[in-house]
Design an enzyme around this catalytic site. Structure first.
Site, PDB file in Angstrom:
ATOM      1  N   GLU A   1       0.832  -1.217   0.000  1.00 48.23           N
ATOM      2  CA  GLU A   1       0.000   0.000   0.000  1.00 48.23           C
ATOM      3  C   GLU A   1       0.864   1.263   0.000  1.00 48.23           C
ATOM      4  OE1 GLU A   1      -2.990  -0.393  -0.697  1.00 48.23           O
ATOM      5  OE2 GLU A   1      -2.962  -2.554  -0.335  1.00 48.23           O
TER       6      GLU A   1
ATOM      7  N   GLU B   1      -0.215  -2.829  -9.762  1.00 47.86           N
ATOM      8  CA  GLU B   1      -0.223  -3.835  -8.695  1.00 47.86           C
ATOM      9  C   GLU B   1       1.104  -4.578  -8.636  1.00 47.86           C
ATOM     10  OE1 GLU B   1      -2.388  -3.844  -6.376  1.00 47.86           O
ATOM     11  OE2 GLU B   1      -3.296  -2.214  -7.530  1.00 47.86           O
TER      12      GLU B   1
HETATM   13 ZN   LIG Z   1      -2.613  -2.652  -4.794  1.00 44.36          ZN
END
Ligand SMILES: [Zn+2]
Length: 298
Positions: free
Chosen positions: A169, A225
């Site tokens: 994060e 990601e």
């Molecule tokens: Zn993520």
């Protein structure tokens, strides 16, 4: 001029071509603007070595204040856990260890691409809150405002895995993925406007947008990601957590994220098998980072 029996005028071929020409003209104008926007706002991210699109008119301070605004809104709607409770303290402890390694990890990754780190997180005002919720979720907004949902605790199971998620994060915020998404949306809007103004019918427009989503925006989100996985793993390793916990963690995450999925762990996340392969491939480097940056004796 030919006249049909009902007195309607046939459209003359010249006129049709003019309308078509106008349409193409509008599309070309939008395409030119889109290309201008794209090329004038591209920079290279030193940490990933990738060319990224971030609107130059969006300053880091603007981004931080957007992050702060969103954070306050979320906290006012959710149930933050008392910061003095053990769970809050434990999460803050993990966050502090990760944050302490941001500069080292950014510099080391930038050096791999022969670049200097931007150190733009220097002005972040880091904060972490625990939110009472069933969701297995966490986030870090631009400017360093983080939250961990209590539903993540049983999925993470241990502090190493929790550090992997929190590192992931934090990486999104460091890499300015939010600002990149905003620039993408701007380009998408340009495309939508071009479609509408050139007279595409809504169905055609929808088809084009869907194709863009699958062909362009979704892989782009998946790339974010994958980048966050890498940078987050290095952060966790440098902060003396065990990066090998990342693999069983994402396996558990895959199992828990069946029906309902929170925004962060939605379809933008890479397919679990691919993600685990990527993480396994990164493991030697992560262990090397731990050796290099973790002062604690193993
Ligand atoms: Zn993520």
């Amino acid at each position: 001029m030919r006249q049909d029996p009902f007195g309607r005028q046939q459209p003359s071929p010249g006129r049709g071509r003019r309308v078509g020409g106008l349409r193409i003209g509008i599309l070309l104008l939008f395409a030119a603007y889109g290309a201008y926007y794209y090329f004038s706002n591209r920079t290279e991210d030193p940490v990933t070595g990738q060319k990224v699109l971030i609107d130059r008119s969006l300053s880091v301070d603007d981004e931080k204040s957007l992050g702060l605004q969103a954070y306050q809104e979320i906290l006012s709607q959710e149930r933050p856990v008392d910061p003095s409770l053990p769970i809050s303290q434990e999460i803050r402890g993990i966050a502090d260890r990760l944050i302490a390694k941001v500069d080292d990890v950014e510099a080391a990754l930038a050096a791999e691409h022969g670049m200097q780190p931007t150190r733009f997180s220097q002005t972040f005002e880091w904060e972490v809150n625990v939110i009472d919720s069933d969701q297995a979720n966490a986030f870090c907004l631009p400017g360093g405002k983080m939250a961990v949902y209590t539903g993540l605790v049983p999925v993470a199971q241990n502090e190493n895995a929790m550090a992997v998620v929190m590192g992931h994060e934090i990486a999104h915020a460091l890499l300015r993925h939010g600002a990149q998404r905003m620039a993408q949306q701007r380009l998408t809007q340009v495309g939508q406007m071009a479609g509408a103004m050139s007279g595409m019918d809504p169905q055609q427009q929808q088809m084009v947008m869907a194709a863009m989503g699958y062909g362009y925006l979704l892989p782009y989100a998946r790339k974010h990601e994958t980048e966050a996985d890498e940078v987050g793993l290095m952060l966790a390793a440098a902060a003396c957590f065990d990066p090998r916990e990342a693999v069983p963690l994402w396996e558990r995450m895959g199992q828990s994220g069946g029906g309902e999925s929170a925004p962060e762990f939605s379809s933008t996340h890479p397919n679990p098998g691919t993600r685990i392969q990527n993480l396994q491939a990164l493991m030697p480097k992560a262990l090397e980072y731990r050796e290099r940056f973790c002062e604690q004796a193993m």
